[in-house]
Design a protein around this motif. Structure first.
Motif, short mmCIF file in Angstrom:
data_model
loop_
_atom_site.label_atom_id
_atom_site.label_comp_id
_atom_site.label_asym_id
_atom_site.label_seq_id
_atom_site.Cartn_x
_atom_site.Cartn_y
_atom_site.Cartn_z
N PHE A 1 15.15 -18.51 14.91
CA PHE A 1 15.21 -19.76 14.14
C PHE A 1 15.59 -20.92 15.05
O PHE A 1 14.97 -22.00 15.00
N THR A 2 16.58 -20.70 15.90
CA THR A 2 17.02 -21.74 16.84
C THR A 2 15.91 -22.06 17.82
O THR A 2 15.68 -23.24 18.16
N ASP B 1 11.05 -23.94 5.94
CA ASP B 1 10.02 -23.08 5.37
C ASP B 1 8.97 -22.68 6.41
O ASP B 1 8.47 -21.55 6.38
N VAL B 2 8.66 -23.58 7.33
CA VAL B 2 7.73 -23.25 8.43
C VAL B 2 8.42 -22.32 9.42
O VAL B 2 7.80 -21.38 9.94
N GLN B 3 9.71 -22.56 9.65
CA GLN B 3 10.47 -21.68 10.54
C GLN B 3 10.47 -20.24 10.03
O GLN B 3 10.31 -19.29 10.80
N GLY C 1 17.43 -36.30 0.06
CA GLY C 1 18.77 -36.14 0.64
C GLY C 1 19.56 -35.03 -0.03
O GLY C 1 20.30 -34.29 0.62
N MET C 2 19.38 -34.89 -1.34
CA MET C 2 20.11 -33.86 -2.08
C MET C 2 19.66 -32.48 -1.65
O MET C 2 20.47 -31.57 -1.44
N ILE C 3 18.33 -32.29 -1.50
CA ILE C 3 17.81 -31.00 -1.07
C ILE C 3 18.17 -30.73 0.39
O ILE C 3 18.55 -29.61 0.76
N SER C 4 18.06 -31.77 1.22
CA SER C 4 18.41 -31.62 2.63
C SER C 4 19.91 -31.41 2.80
O SER C 4 20.36 -30.96 3.86
N GLY C 5 20.67 -31.71 1.75
CA GLY C 5 22.12 -31.49 1.80
C GLY C 5 22.47 -30.03 1.94
O GLY C 5 23.61 -29.69 2.27
N ALA C 6 21.50 -29.16 1.70
CA ALA C 6 21.71 -27.73 1.89
C ALA C 6 21.72 -27.38 3.39
O ALA C 6 21.97 -26.24 3.75
N GLY C 7 21.45 -28.38 4.22
CA GLY C 7 21.48 -28.15 5.66
C GLY C 7 20.13 -27.83 6.26
O GLY C 7 20.02 -27.57 7.46
N LYS C 8 19.08 -27.84 5.44
CA LYS C 8 17.74 -27.52 5.92
C LYS C 8 16.75 -28.59 5.47
O LYS C 8 16.95 -29.23 4.44
N LYS C 9 15.69 -28.74 6.24
CA LYS C 9 14.60 -29.63 5.86
C LYS C 9 13.41 -28.79 5.43
O LYS C 9 13.13 -27.74 6.04
N PHE C 10 12.71 -29.26 4.38
CA PHE C 10 11.57 -28.53 3.87
C PHE C 10 10.32 -29.40 3.93
O PHE C 10 10.37 -30.61 3.68
N ARG D 1 3.65 -17.69 24.36
CA ARG D 1 2.51 -18.14 25.18
C ARG D 1 1.19 -18.02 24.42
O ARG D 1 0.24 -18.75 24.70
N SER D 2 1.14 -17.13 23.43
CA SER D 2 -0.09 -16.94 22.66
C SER D 2 -0.41 -18.16 21.80
O SER D 2 -1.54 -18.29 21.31
N PHE D 3 0.54 -19.07 21.62
CA PHE D 3 0.31 -20.29 20.85
C PHE D 3 -0.36 -21.38 21.68
O PHE D 3 -0.74 -22.43 21.14
N GLY D 4 -0.50 -21.14 22.98
CA GLY D 4 -1.19 -22.10 23.83
C GLY D 4 -0.24 -23.11 24.46
O GLY D 4 0.97 -23.08 24.25
N ASN D 5 -0.83 -24.04 25.19
CA ASN D 5 -0.04 -25.03 25.94
C ASN D 5 0.70 -26.01 25.04
O ASN D 5 1.75 -26.55 25.42
N ASP D 6 0.18 -26.27 23.85
CA ASP D 6 0.81 -27.23 22.94
C ASP D 6 1.88 -26.59 22.06
O ASP D 6 2.49 -27.29 21.24
N GLY D 7 2.09 -25.32 22.21
CA GLY D 7 3.15 -24.66 21.45
C GLY D 7 2.91 -24.69 19.95
O GLY D 7 1.80 -24.40 19.47
N PHE D 8 3.94 -25.10 19.22
CA PHE D 8 3.87 -25.09 17.76
C PHE D 8 3.27 -26.37 17.17
O PHE D 8 3.05 -26.45 15.96
N GLU D 9 3.02 -27.37 18.01
CA GLU D 9 2.60 -28.68 17.50
C GLU D 9 1.33 -28.62 16.64
O GLU D 9 1.30 -29.18 15.54
N PRO D 10 0.25 -27.94 17.09
CA PRO D 10 -0.95 -27.88 16.24
C PRO D 10 -0.68 -27.18 14.90
O PRO D 10 -1.21 -27.61 13.86
N LEU D 11 0.13 -26.15 14.94
CA LEU D 11 0.46 -25.42 13.71
C LEU D 11 1.22 -26.31 12.74
O LEU D 11 0.91 -26.36 11.54
N VAL D 12 2.21 -27.05 13.25
CA VAL D 12 3.00 -27.94 12.40
C VAL D 12 2.13 -29.04 11.81
O VAL D 12 2.24 -29.37 10.62
N ASN D 13 1.25 -29.61 12.62
CA ASN D 13 0.34 -30.66 12.13
C ASN D 13 -0.54 -30.14 11.01
O ASN D 13 -0.78 -30.83 10.01
N GLU D 14 -1.04 -28.93 11.17
CA GLU D 14 -1.89 -28.32 10.15
C GLU D 14 -1.10 -28.04 8.88
O GLU D 14 -1.60 -28.27 7.76
#
Length: 229
Positions: free
Chosen positions: A11-12, A23-25, A140-149, A57-70
């Motif tokens: 996760f870290t 949720d993506v994590q 802000g209330m939902i993020s108050g749980a310490g996570k972003k969704f 490394r299997s995610f390629g040179n851009d890492g997680f960025e393409p996945l997150v954008n999608e």
């Protein structure tokens, strides 16, 4: 089998590599756990750290960025579909009776006294503004749980859909130069009655959308929100 410490490290690792949505994590960590366990099972000499690097490394040179954008594009489409699904449900039987009753009441009031148009424009404008102001509060209330969704970051979508007609109402409240003084009453009264009815239902649907997302997150990630109480 990976240890709890190793899973927590994943996760870290995801967060440090640009994945800020919990949720993506969760999806990525699940993928990493399965892939790393497979790599370590196939090669017993492979350490957790080396297996992690190999899978990453299997995610390629851009890492997680393409996945997150999608994922972000998918989330925006998902929340739009949810909003319009809920909106259209109000025009099936028997819910459509509420729309017809609301439009009839507004038409009767406006026919009795045209002044009521401005009053209802103001009410709808205030309700639409309330949706806009409530959006960051809920986030802000939902993020108050310490996570972003991911879906929470797109709460602005139903808010903008609801508020766009309110820009027209601002003109209607602008005085002598407004459209209220230029449109004949026999067109204005039925037209504004229907428009306001649509908009008031859309505001209710925005609330339903927010509540649906919040409820779904609470049910899907009880481990996050139970510790936040």
């Amino acid at each position: 089998m990976l240890t709890k410490q190793q899973i927590q490290y994943l996760f870290t690792f995801c967060e440090s590599n640009g994945v800020k949505y919990y949720d993506v994590q969760v999806e990525l960590v699940d993928h990493f756990v399965n892939a790393i366990e497979t790599e370590m099972r196939d090669n017993t000499q492979l350490t957790f750290e080396k297996a992690l690097k190999k899978v990453y490394r299997s995610f390629g040179n851009d890492g997680f960025e393409p996945l997150v954008n999608e994922k972000e594009k998918m989330a925006e489409k998902q929340i739009k579909r949810l909003f319009w699904k809920l909106f259209k449900s109000h025009f099936g039987w028997p819910k459509i009776l509420f729309f017809l009753l609301l439009a009839t009441i507004l038409f009767t009031l406006f026919s009795f006294k045209i002044f009521f148009v401005k009053w209802f424009l103001m009410v709808t404008l205030l309700l639409g503004s309330g949706i806009i102001l409530y959006t960051p509060f809920l986030e802000g209330m939902i993020s108050g749980a310490g996570k972003k969704f991911l879906l929470v970051s797109f709460l602005w979508v139903p808010s903008s859909i609801v508020f766009l007609p309110c820009l027209l109402y601002l003109q209607g409240l602008a005085g002598t130069k407004s459209f209220l003084t230029h449109i004949p009453p026999h067109i204005l009264i039925p037209g504004i009655s229907i428009l306001l009815s649509f908009n008031l239902i859309a505001i209710c649907v925005a609330w339903q959308t927010f509540n649906s997302i919040k409820k779904n997150l609470y049910q899907t990630y009880p481990e996050v929100f139970s510790t936040a109480k």
